[in-house]
Design a protein around this motif. Structure first.
Motif, PDB file in Angstrom:
ATOM      1  N   THR A  54       0.696  -1.195   0.042  1.00 45.50           N
ATOM      2  CA  THR A  54      -0.111  -0.199  -0.090  1.00 45.50           C
ATOM      3  C   THR A  54       0.942   1.220  -0.138  1.00 45.50           C
ATOM      4  O   THR A  54       0.535   2.154  -0.778  1.00 45.50           O
ATOM      5  N   TYR A  55       1.799   1.018   0.801  1.00 45.62           N
ATOM      6  CA  TYR A  55       3.061   2.351   0.983  1.00 45.62           C
ATOM      7  C   TYR A  55       3.514   2.458  -0.422  1.00 45.62           C
ATOM      8  O   TYR A  55       3.473   3.696  -0.937  1.00 45.62           O
ATOM      9  N   LEU A  56       4.146   1.572  -1.231  1.00 45.04           N
ATOM     10  CA  LEU A  56       4.753   1.577  -2.378  1.00 45.04           C
ATOM     11  C   LEU A  56       3.638   2.123  -3.540  1.00 45.04           C
ATOM     12  O   LEU A  56       4.027   2.847  -4.035  1.00 45.04           O
ATOM     13  N   ARG A  57       2.532   1.495  -3.243  1.00 47.54           N
ATOM     14  CA  ARG A  57       1.528   1.962  -4.257  1.00 47.54           C
ATOM     15  C   ARG A  57       1.255   3.469  -4.327  1.00 47.54           C
ATOM     16  O   ARG A  57       1.239   4.443  -5.161  1.00 47.54           O
ATOM     17  N   GLN A  58       1.048   4.058  -2.929  1.00 44.32           N
ATOM     18  CA  GLN A  58       0.730   5.541  -2.898  1.00 44.32           C
ATOM     19  C   GLN A  58       1.792   6.522  -3.037  1.00 44.32           C
ATOM     20  O   GLN A  58       1.534   7.298  -4.064  1.00 44.32           O
ATOM     21  N   ARG A  59       2.977   5.867  -2.606  1.00 40.12           N
ATOM     22  CA  ARG A  59       4.194   6.801  -3.167  1.00 40.12           C
ATOM     23  C   ARG A  59       4.560   6.805  -4.495  1.00 40.12           C
ATOM     24  O   ARG A  59       4.968   7.725  -5.179  1.00 40.12           O
ATOM     25  N   GLY A  81       7.615  -5.862 -12.344  1.00 39.65           N
ATOM     26  CA  GLY A  81       6.716  -4.748 -12.397  1.00 39.65           C
ATOM     27  C   GLY A  81       5.302  -4.794 -12.833  1.00 39.65           C
ATOM     28  O   GLY A  81       4.692  -3.866 -12.840  1.00 39.65           O
ATOM     29  N   ILE A  82       4.883  -6.129 -12.844  1.00 40.71           N
ATOM     30  CA  ILE A  82       3.546  -6.468 -13.278  1.00 40.71           C
ATOM     31  C   ILE A  82       2.584  -5.997 -11.965  1.00 40.71           C
ATOM     32  O   ILE A  82       1.677  -5.397 -12.188  1.00 40.71           O
ATOM     33  N   ALA A  83       2.864  -6.992 -11.039  1.00 44.35           N
ATOM     34  CA  ALA A  83       2.006  -6.758  -9.873  1.00 44.35           C
ATOM     35  C   ALA A  83       1.492  -5.262  -9.471  1.00 44.35           C
ATOM     36  O   ALA A  83       0.574  -4.605  -8.982  1.00 44.35           O
ATOM     37  N   ILE A  84       2.956  -4.782  -8.794  1.00 42.56           N
ATOM     38  CA  ILE A  84       2.965  -3.419  -8.484  1.00 42.56           C
ATOM     39  C   ILE A  84       2.430  -2.387  -9.535  1.00 42.56           C
ATOM     40  O   ILE A  84       1.604  -1.349  -8.984  1.00 42.56           O
ATOM     41  N   GLY A  85       2.663  -2.658 -10.672  1.00 42.73           N
ATOM     42  CA  GLY A  85       2.297  -1.610 -11.656  1.00 42.73           C
ATOM     43  C   GLY A  85       0.721  -1.786 -11.885  1.00 42.73           C
ATOM     44  O   GLY A  85      -0.077  -0.590 -12.019  1.00 42.73           O
ATOM     45  N   ILE A 125       6.604   1.183 -15.087  1.00 48.05           N
ATOM     46  CA  ILE A 125       6.856   0.752 -13.648  1.00 48.05           C
ATOM     47  C   ILE A 125       7.957  -0.497 -13.847  1.00 48.05           C
ATOM     48  O   ILE A 125       7.540  -1.513 -14.355  1.00 48.05           O
ATOM     49  N   GLU A 126       8.596  -0.583 -13.004  1.00 50.64           N
ATOM     50  CA  GLU A 126       9.792  -1.600 -12.705  1.00 50.64           C
ATOM     51  C   GLU A 126       9.997  -1.746 -11.230  1.00 50.64           C
ATOM     52  O   GLU A 126       9.951  -0.749 -10.358  1.00 50.64           O
TER      53      GLU A 126
END
Ligand code: PRP
Ligand code: ORO
Length: 213
Positions: A54-59, A81-85, A125-126
Motif C-alpha cells: 500500500t505504501y509503495l502504491r501510494q508513493r 513490475g507487473i503486480a505493483i504496476g 513501472i519496474e
C-alpha cells in the motif's frame, strides 16, 4: 534520481525488515546482466505485505503525478513490475498493460500485453534497476508501438553510472522510491550490516563488473 529521501529511507527500512535484501559475499549472486554480486534485493517480497505494498502504491502515485503527470496508461515490466504496476494503475484509475522481455514464441506472439493505442502516454513501472537493460527494452518496445513514454518509475536502483548512461542514451527519465545509498544508510543505522560487510559492499559498488573476477 530518488523521489524523496524520507520515502527512500522508509522503503529501505521495509526492505530490510522483510529480509528482501540478501547478502552473500562468499557465494555471490548472478544478476540478470551476468554480473556477480554480494547483494540481491528481492522486491517481489513486498507484495506479500499489505502495509508495504500500500505504501509503495501510494508513493508511486505521488511520484508519477509530481514527476510526469497522469499518463493515459501504466505499463509494468515483466515480471517484477507487473503486480505493483497494476496496483498503481488501479489507484490512478487508468488502464494497465505489461511488457515482456521479448515477444511470446507462441499464441499471439505479443511483447506488449493488454490494449495500447497509438499516441497514448505511458509511465513504465519496474521493481528494480541494475544496468537498466530490462527497463529500456520495455521502453523501446512501447515506443515501437507508437506510445509516448513519459518516463520510468522503479522501487529501487543501485544507481550505477552505466544505468544512468543507458537511460540518457535512450532519452528516458528514471525516478525511484529508494536507492542503494539510502539502503546502506538505513542498514547501518539499524545495525543490519556489520562494518566488515559494509566494506565489502562499498568495494563491490565502486567496481561491480570486476569484483570477485
Ligand atoms: O536493470 P537490469 O540489469 O535489467 O536488472 C534488473 C532486472 O532484473 C530483475 O528481473 P529478472 O530478469 O531477474 O526477472 P523477473 O523480473 O522476471 O524476476 C528485476 O526485476 C529487473 O527487471
Ligand atoms: O540485476 C538483477 O538481476 C537483480 C538484482 C537485484 O538485487 N535484485 C533483482 O531482483 N535483480
Amino acid at each position: 534520481m530518488v523521489y524523496d529521501e524520507e520515502c527512500g529511507l522508509k522503503v529501505a527500512e521495509f526492505l530490510l525488515k522483510i529480509k528482501a535484501v540478501k547478502l552473500q559475499p562468499d557465494n555471490p549472486f548472478t544478476w540478470a546482466s551476468g554480473w556477480k554480486s554480494p547483494i540481491y534485493c528481492d522486491n517481489r517480497k513486498t507484495l506479500s505485505y499489505p502495509e508495504i505494498r500500500t505504501y509503495l502504491r501510494q508513493r508511486f502515485v505521488d511520484l508519477i503525478l509530481e514527476t510526469y503527470g497522469k499518463p493515459d496508461v501504466i505499463a509494468g515490466v515483466a515480471t517484477g513490475g507487473i503486480a505493483i504496476g497494476a496496483l498503481v494503475a488501479q489507484e490512478l484509475g487508468v488502464p494497465f498493460i505489461y511488457v515482456r522481455s521479448s515477444s511470446k514464441a507462441h499464441g499471439l506472439n505479443n511483447q506488449i500485453e493488454g490494449d495500447l493505442r497509438e499516441g497514448q502516454s505511458v509511465v513504465v513501472i519496474e521493481d528494480l534497476v541494475s544496468s537498466g537493460k530490462s527497463s529500456l527494452v520495455a521502453v523501446e518496445a512501447l515506443r515501437a508501438a507508437n506510445a509516448i513514454v513519459k518516463g520510468m518509475a522503479a522501487i529501487f536502483t543501485y544507481g550505477f553510472d552505466v544505468a544512468e548512461e543507458n537511460f540518457k542514451k535512450h532519452n528516458c527519465k528514471l525516478s525511484t522510491l529508494s536507492n542503494y545509498s539510502l539502503l546502506l544508510q538505513q542498514a547501518v543505522e539499524s545495525n543490519y550490516i556489520s562494518e566488515e560487510k559494509l566494506e565489502t559492499l562499498n568495494q563491490w559498488r565502486s567496481s561491480p563488473n570486476t569484483w570477485n573476477n
